[in-house]
Design a protein around this motif. Structure first.
Motif, short mmCIF file in Angstrom:
data_model
loop_
_atom_site.label_atom_id
_atom_site.label_comp_id
_atom_site.label_asym_id
_atom_site.label_seq_id
_atom_site.Cartn_x
_atom_site.Cartn_y
_atom_site.Cartn_z
N PHE A 279 0.83 -1.20 0.00
CA PHE A 279 0.00 0.00 0.00
C PHE A 279 0.86 1.25 0.00
O PHE A 279 0.61 2.20 -0.73
CB PHE A 279 -0.93 -0.02 1.21
CG PHE A 279 -1.90 -1.15 1.17
CD1 PHE A 279 -2.99 -1.09 0.32
CD2 PHE A 279 -1.70 -2.28 1.92
CE1 PHE A 279 -3.88 -2.13 0.25
CE2 PHE A 279 -2.59 -3.33 1.86
CZ PHE A 279 -3.67 -3.25 1.02
N PHE A 280 1.92 1.22 0.80
CA PHE A 280 2.74 2.42 0.92
C PHE A 280 3.67 2.61 -0.26
O PHE A 280 4.02 3.72 -0.61
CB PHE A 280 3.55 2.37 2.22
CG PHE A 280 2.77 2.91 3.36
CD1 PHE A 280 2.84 4.25 3.68
CD2 PHE A 280 1.92 2.10 4.08
CE1 PHE A 280 2.11 4.76 4.71
CE2 PHE A 280 1.18 2.59 5.11
CZ PHE A 280 1.27 3.93 5.43
N ASN A 281 4.08 1.50 -0.86
CA ASN A 281 5.10 1.64 -1.90
C ASN A 281 4.52 1.63 -3.30
O ASN A 281 5.19 2.04 -4.25
CB ASN A 281 6.11 0.50 -1.77
CG ASN A 281 6.77 0.54 -0.41
OD1 ASN A 281 6.90 1.61 0.18
ND2 ASN A 281 7.13 -0.63 0.10
N ILE A 282 3.29 1.16 -3.45
CA ILE A 282 2.74 1.06 -4.81
C ILE A 282 1.40 1.78 -4.93
O ILE A 282 1.21 2.58 -5.85
CB ILE A 282 2.57 -0.42 -5.21
CG1 ILE A 282 3.95 -1.09 -5.27
CG2 ILE A 282 1.85 -0.54 -6.55
CD1 ILE A 282 3.91 -2.59 -5.35
N LEU A 283 0.48 1.57 -4.01
CA LEU A 283 -0.88 2.06 -4.21
C LEU A 283 -1.07 3.49 -3.73
O LEU A 283 -1.74 4.29 -4.38
CB LEU A 283 -1.87 1.13 -3.51
CG LEU A 283 -1.96 -0.26 -4.13
CD1 LEU A 283 -2.81 -1.17 -3.28
CD2 LEU A 283 -2.50 -0.18 -5.53
#
Lengths: 688, 688
Positions: free
Chosen positions: A166-170
Motif C-alpha cells: 500500500f505504501f510503496n505502490i498504491l
C-alpha cells in the motif's frame, strides 16, 4: 533418527547477530532420493504458486471491473447515494465472504513447514537440501497460534497482501494525484485556515482520541476485557492513524453539485495535508522509545526526541518533494523536450516517482514527499509541458489514482473476512467511534472559532457542521493501520479502524446530499461568478485580507522569483531581482517571459487556455519593464499591484482543472465560460 | 554447546514431502536476550533492506531519466546511429561497471546465514526464534560456490531482479502495445508471408541453431572445454530463445525514413508473432521429459507430447486473448461507458491485464495471450471507444511500452557486470554468432523463395537481405534466457545471449541507414501514394491476389460477421446473416450500423477521422439493405464488392496509427492527407 551438527565458523566474524550454523538432519526422506526428481518437484511448486498468485490478482481485477460497470450504471442513473469506493468495499466484502466460508481449500501437502529453533531471525536463510542450497527470505513474523493455520488457510493468506504494497505502490499515485490537482486558487485563498486544520487540528484530534482511548482501555483492563498489552503510545498511534481524513466521496458530490468553493477548498486542502501530517505523526509516535527498563513510561527526553523526528521527517520530505519538483521544472524549462511529448511524459513520471524512492532511501516519508512534489509539479512544471503532455500526465495520474483507490477500498472490504487475526472488542469499538467523533469536533469547532476571529468571510456554522460531518476516513487510515498487525493492540486497532472506515464511507458518504440540504448550503455555485459580482468588492476585500500576511509573503516570492525562474511565465527576473545579479537574472529568464509581458496587454484569453490551465497565471501585471532594463524601481509596483490583481490572477487558475473527485462529475457543467470546442470537448472528457 | 531436538509430529500427515521438524539449538546468543530488543532489531533490519531496495530502484529510474534526456539530444540533432535502447544498454553497462568494481560493500553483518540441512525445499519455512515464529519464503536455488558470495555481494545480488519480473510486469505491456499498434492494412496484405516467416521460419531457425550448437558443444566436449552438462534439448532451447527477433531499432528508422510499407509490415509482423512462437516453443522444449532413467535420450512419445504442448499452449493462449478482447468489445459496444472516458480507459486496461493473469492462471502463456488480446482490442474494441479513450489508451500503452522497453535494455547492460555466474566460453560464443546468422538465413531466403512463387509483388532480393540484416534480438530473447540460470548450460546460454543482443542492437541497429542505402531500398514512400497511382491497378491486383485464399476467407468473415457483431460499424448483421436468425441479428446489430450505411453514401471523410482510425472501416459498401430486410441475396454482392473496395478500405486504416516504433519519428510527416488542425496536432504529439 540420528542427528549430528557442526558449527562451520566460516563467516562468524564479529557483529552481534552474525552467526552461521550448519545443521544437518536426515529425517523422513531417504537420502537416495533423485535430485533431478527433486528439481522437477521444486519447479512444479514454484509454477503452482505463480498460478495461485495470478488467480488471486485476477480476483481483484475482476472486482475492479465489476465496480467500474456498476459505477457506470449509477452515474447513468444519476444515483448518488453510493460512491464507487463504497461500492468497491461492498463487492470486496462479498468476495471476502465467499473466500472465507464458500471455498474450502484442502490442506496443502506440498507446503513443508520446517522450523529450526534458533535465537535470531536472519534476513536471508540458506537451506541445504541434500547438497543443493535454497535461499529463503524473511517474510515476517507470524503469531504462535497462526502456525497451525499456515497450512489450512494457505489460500486466505495468499490473498492478503504485504502491507508495504500500500505504501510503496498504491498510495503514492493517489497522494501525488491529490497534490497534482489541488484546486489552487481557493486553496491559497484559505491557506491559513487549511494549514491550521491540517496541522493543529490533526495533532489536537490525535491527542484527544489518544486520551479517550486510553481511558477506554483502562476501563477494559478493569473489567478484564483486555487480552494483551495496550500502552498509551498505542492509543496515541491509534489517534494519529484515525485522524487522517479522506472525504473523497463528499468531495465528489460537492464537485457534482458545485457546492461553495471555499468549503470545498477547506475540506480538500485539509484532507490532502492531514494525510501527510498523520503519516509523520504516527511514525514519530512509533519512534518514541524511552530508555530504561520500562519502555512505556513518560520521558521528556524521548518526547522531545520524537518531536524532533516529526519535524525532521516532515521538513525533510517536504524539501525533497519540492526539490525534485523544481528539478523537473528546470529540466522541462531549459530543454526543448516539449517537442517529444512521450519523452516529456516519461520524464515527468520518472522524476515524480524518483521523489518517492529518494525519500524512502533517505529515511524520510515517501508519501509526504510525493504530495509536495505533486503540488510543485502542478504549480511550476505543468506550465512548461506541451499541451499533449499536460493532458497525458493529467490523464495518466487520474487513471492511476482511480485504479489504486478502488483497489484499496475493495481490498478493505475483502480483508474484513480474509484477515486472520481480527480482534473485535465491542467496548473498544464503541469507544473508538465516540473518540473519533469527539476528536473531529475538537478539531473543527474550536479552530473555526479562532480562525473566524481573523477571517473576514467567516466559516459559517453550517460550514463547520458540514466539515464535521465530512470527516471520512479512507485509504491512508487503512494503510497505516494494516502496516503493522504484529501485537494484540495493533490488531484490535486494525479491526476497529476497518469498521470506522466502513461506517464513515457508507453513512457519512451516503448522507452527504441530505446533510447539504438540511444545512442549507447553497449548491450550483459558479466558481467564477462571485468574482464577476461587480466592483462592490466585499468578496474581494474579504479574500484579500484572509490570512493576508502568510499569503502575501508567499505570493510575492512565488510571483516575483519562483515563477519567472522555473517557468516561462511571470515578470522577467531582470525586473524583479536586484540589479546586482542582473546577468544571472538575464540568463535565467526565458525569452518568452518578455514576449508574454507584451502579449499580456492585448490578449489574456489564449494565455488562460494555454497555461493558465492549472497555474496561477500572471494576470495583467501593471509593472512594465523593457527586456534589458533591470530597474528594481518597478518591484514595489509589482507588490502593490498584487492586492487588486490577486483575485483576477487566481481566477485564471480555474479553467480546466482536474480535481481529486472530478471523475464523478456528470458532463453537465454548462455553467462555465465558453471555450473553443476542442478544449471544452477534451475537458469534459477528462472530467467525466 | 548442547543441542536437543524433538520431532513434534503434529502435522506429519501423509503426502510425500510433508515433514515437520522442530529443532531447537541454543547457540552464540544468550537465551536471556530481550525479545523487545529483538523486535526492534528485526524492524531495523526490515527498514534497512527497504531503504536498500528503494535505492536500487532509484538507480534504474535515474538511468532511464538520463537515457530520456540523451535521446532527446539525439533526436534534437537528428542523430540516428544509436537508438534509445542501445543507449540504455550503454548507460546500463557503465552503471554495472561502477557497481561491480567501483563500490566496495563491506560484509553485511546483519545478514545471518543459517543453513539447515534437510531433504526438501519447502515453499514456506517457519523459523522459531526463541518463541517467536518467523516465516520465510523460498526465493530460489543458489549454486554452492555462490554461498560465500551471499554476504560479500549482497549489494550486487540486490540489483539483480527476480527474472519473473520481466515476464509478469515488463514484457506484457511491450507485447500488448505491439499487438495494439500492428500496422493493420499492410499486415493483412502480407499476412500469408508474415505467418510463414513467424511460424515456419522460427521453427526452422530454432532447429538449425539447435543442431549447429550441438555440433559446437560436442566439439567443445572433445577438447575438454565444457565444464558441465549440455544436452541437445539445451541446444534446442538456445535455438528457440535466440530465434525471437525484435527489430525495434530498425523499425524506428524505417518509420522515420518512411521505408517501403510492405517491407515494414513484413518485418514488424514477423517480429511480433515470432516472439509468441519463440516463447511457446521454448516452453514446449522444456516440457520434453522422456521417461526412463536417462532423461536426455530421444523418445518419440515425449517428442509428440511436447509438440502437443506447443499446439495446446499456443492455441489456448490465442483463444484466451481473443476471448477477452471480444468481451471488452461487447461491453464497450452495449454499454454507454463511452460517456465516461476514465471508466472506459480503466475498464480497457483492466480487461487487457486480466487476459495475462487468466492465461497464467490457466497454465497458458500470458505474453502470447496479451499479444492476441492487443490485436483484437485494436481491431474491434478501439472502434467502440470514445475519442478521448482512444487517445488515452494509445498514449498509456505507448508510455508503458517505452518505459518497460528501456528499463529492460538498461537492465541488460547492467546485468552484464552485476550477474554473478557468467560463463563466457569463446568457442561457444563464436559458434552461437555463426549459428544465429545461419539460422536467420535459413529462415529468410528459402521461405522468401517459396513465398515468391505464390506472390505477385515478389519479395525482392534486397528486401530479403534487409530482413536478414534486421534480425535483431531484444527484450524477449533476454527475458527468456535470464528466466532460468540454474544449470551450467543455461548460464553459458545467458552470457552468450547477452553478447548476441548487444552486437545485433548496436551493430545491426546502428548500420540500418547504411544498409538501406547500399541495398538501394527506396525511402520516403507515402503509404497511400501507391494506391492513388490511378486505375492502372498493377499494385492493386497484386495486393489483391497475395495470399488471396487465406486473406479473403478471413476478411469476409470479419467484415460480414465479426465487425457488425462487435462494433458499431460494418453492414447490419440483418443483411449478412441468414434469414433464419434475423431476430438475433437485429438485436445484435447496433442502430448506428444502419445509420452508418446511410452516411456512407454522402460522406466518408469524417468516418475516416472518427473510427477509421485503426480499424478497417467499411469503405463504400455496394450492398444496400433496409433495416428490416434480412435478404441474404445481398451477401454475394458483399463478397464480390470486396475485391475492389478492399484496398480502399484498408487504405482508410492508415490514418493516425501509433506503431511500435513511432515514438522515434520526428514531427516531419508532412506527406499525409490534411486533417483538421486538432487531430493533426494531437497526432504529431502522439508520434513524437
Amino acid at each position: 533418527m540420528g542427528s549430528r551438527w557442526k558449527n562451520s565458523g566460516n563467516c562468524c566474524a564479529s557483529g552481534m547477530l552474525s552467526l552461521c550454523v550448519l545443521v544437518s538432519l536426515s529425517i523422513c526422506l531417504s537420502r537416495a532420493e533423485d535430485s533431478a526428481m527433486e528439481n522437477i518437484v521444486t519447479e512444479k511448486k514454484a509454477e503452482e504458486s505463480h498460478r495461485q498468485d495470478s488467480a488471486d490478482l485476477l480476483i481483484f481485477i475482476m472486482l475492479l471491473t465489476l465496480t467500474i460497470l456498476t459505477i457506470w450504471l449509477f452515474k447513468h442513473r444519476r444515483f448518488r447515494f453510493l460512491h464507487e469506493t463504497g461500492l468497491a468495499m461492498i463487492y470486496g466484502l462479498l468476495v471476502g465472504v465467499v473466500l472465507r466460508y464458500g471455498i474450502h481449500v484442502p490442506r496443502d501437502m506440498n507446503n513443508i513447514t520446517l522450523s529450526c529453533h534458533v535465537n535470531a531471525s536472519p534476513a536471508t536463510l540458506l537451506v541445504n537440501v541434500s547438497g543443493k542450497f535454497y535461499e529463503y527470505t524473511l517474510k515476517g513474523e507470524i503469531s504462535g497460534k497462526e502456525i497451525d493455520d499456515v497450512q489450512d488457510n494457505e489460500m486466505l493468506r495468499k490473498v492478503t497482501f504485504d502491507p508495504e504494497v500500500f505504501f510503496n505502490i498504491l498510495l503514492p499515485p493517489i497522494i501525488f494525484h491529490a497534490g497534482y490537482s489541488l484546486k489552487r486558487r481557493h486553496f491559497f485563498r484559505n491557506m491559513g485556515s487549511i494549514l491550521a486544520y491540517a496541522f493543529l487540528g490533526t495533532v489536537i484530534s490525535c491527542f484527544i482520541i489518544g486520551l479517550l482511548m486510553y481511558g477506554c482501555v483502562t476501563l477494559m483492563k478493569q473489567i478484564g476485557q483486555l487480552g494483551g498489552d495496550f500502552f498509551f503510545t498505542d492509543c496515541l498511534f491509534f489517534g494519529a492513524i484515525v485522524s487522517a481524513t479522506d472525504p473523497v466521496t463528499v468531495l465528489a458530490i460537492f464537485n457534482e453539485l458545485q457546492v461553495d468553493v471555499d468549503l470545498y477548498a477547506l475540506l480538500f486542502g485539509e484532507s490532502v495535508l492531514n494525510d501527510a501530517v498523520a503519516v509523520v505523526l504516527s511514525s514519530s509516535i512509533v519512534a518514541y522509545q524511552p530508555q530504561g527498563d520500562n519502555t512505556h513510561t513518560f520521558e521528556a527526553m524521548a518526547m522531545v526526541k520524537s518531536f524532533g523526528v516529526f519535524l525532521g521527517v516532515f521538513s525533510g520530505s517536504f524539501a525533497l518533494g519540492m526539490a525534485t519538483g523544481v528539478m523537473t521544472a528546470l529540466v522541462t524549462k531549459f530543454t526543448k523536450l516539449r517537442d517529444f511529448s512521450l519523452l516529456e511524459t516519461a520524464l515527468f513520471f520518472l522524476m515524480s516517482w524518483s521523489t518517492f524512492l529518494l525519500a524512502e532511501a533517505c529515511g524520510f516519508t515517501g508519501v509526504v514527499a510525493v504530495l509536495f512534489c505533486g503540488i510543485t509539479q502542478a504549480h511550476y512544471t505543468y506550465n512548461n509541458l506541451s499541451p499533449e503532455s499536460q493532458d497525458r500526465t493529467k490523464q495518466l495520474f487520474e487513471l492511476l489514482n482511480f485504479l489504486a483507490e478502488n483497489f484499496i477500498f475493495s481490498y478493505m472490504g475483502l480483508t474484513l473476512f480474509t484477515f486472520q487475526n481480527h480482534v473485535f472488542n465491542p467496548i473498544f469499538i464503541i469507544g473508538a467511534f465516540l473518540a473519533t467523533f469527539l476528536g473531529r469536533a475538537a478539531n473543527i469547532y474550536p479552530l473555526s472559532f479562532l480562525l473566524n476571529l481573523g477571517r473576514r468571510n467567516k466559516i459559517s456554522s453550517n460550514f463547520q457542521h458540514m466539515m464535521m460531518f465530512a470527516g471520512l476516513r479512507g485509504a491512508m487510515t487503512f494503510a497505516l493501520s494494516i502496516r503493522d498487525t504484529a501485537t494484540y493492540a495493533r490488531r484490535m486497532m486494525f479491526s476497529t479502524t476497518l469498521l470506522v472506515v466502513f461506517f464513515t464511507v457508507w453513512v457519512c458518504g451516503g448522507g452527504t446530499t441530505q446533510m447539504l440540504s438540511c444545512q442549507r448550503i447553497r449548491v450550483g455555485v459558479d466558481p467564477d461568478q462571485e468574482h464577476s459580482i461587480g466592483p462592490d468588492g466585499i468578496e474581494r476585500r474579504s479574500t484579500k485580507h484572509e490570512s493576508a500576511w502568510l499569503f502575501r509573503i508567499w505570493y510575492n516570492f512565488d510571483h516575483n522569483y519562483m515563477k519567472p525562474f522555473l517557468t516561462h511565465s511571470g515578470p522577467p527576473l531582470t525586473a524583479t531581482m536586484p540589479a546586482c545579479c542582473g546577468a544571472l537574472a538575464r540568463c535565467l529568464t526565458s525569452p518568452q517571459a518578455y514576449e508574454n509581458e507584451e502579449q499580456l496587454r492585448d490578449d489574456d484569453s489564449d494565455l488562460i487556455l494555454n497555461d493558465g490551465d492549472i497555474s496561477l497565471t500572471y494576470g495583467d501585471i501593471t509593472v512594465s519593464t523593457d527586456a534589458s532594463g533591470a530597474h528594481t524601481s518597478s518591484r514595489p509596483s509589482v507588490v502593490a499591484a498584487n492586492s487588486d490583481e490577486l483575485d483576477r490572477e487566481l481566477a485564471l487558475g480555474e479553467h480546466e482543472l482536474v480535481i481529486r473527485g472530478t471523475r464523478l462529475v456528470l458532463p453537465m457543467d454548462d455553467s462555465e465560460p465558453p471555450l473553443p470546442g476542442d478544449v471544452l470537448h477534451r475537458r469534459s472528457g477528462a472530467l467525466s
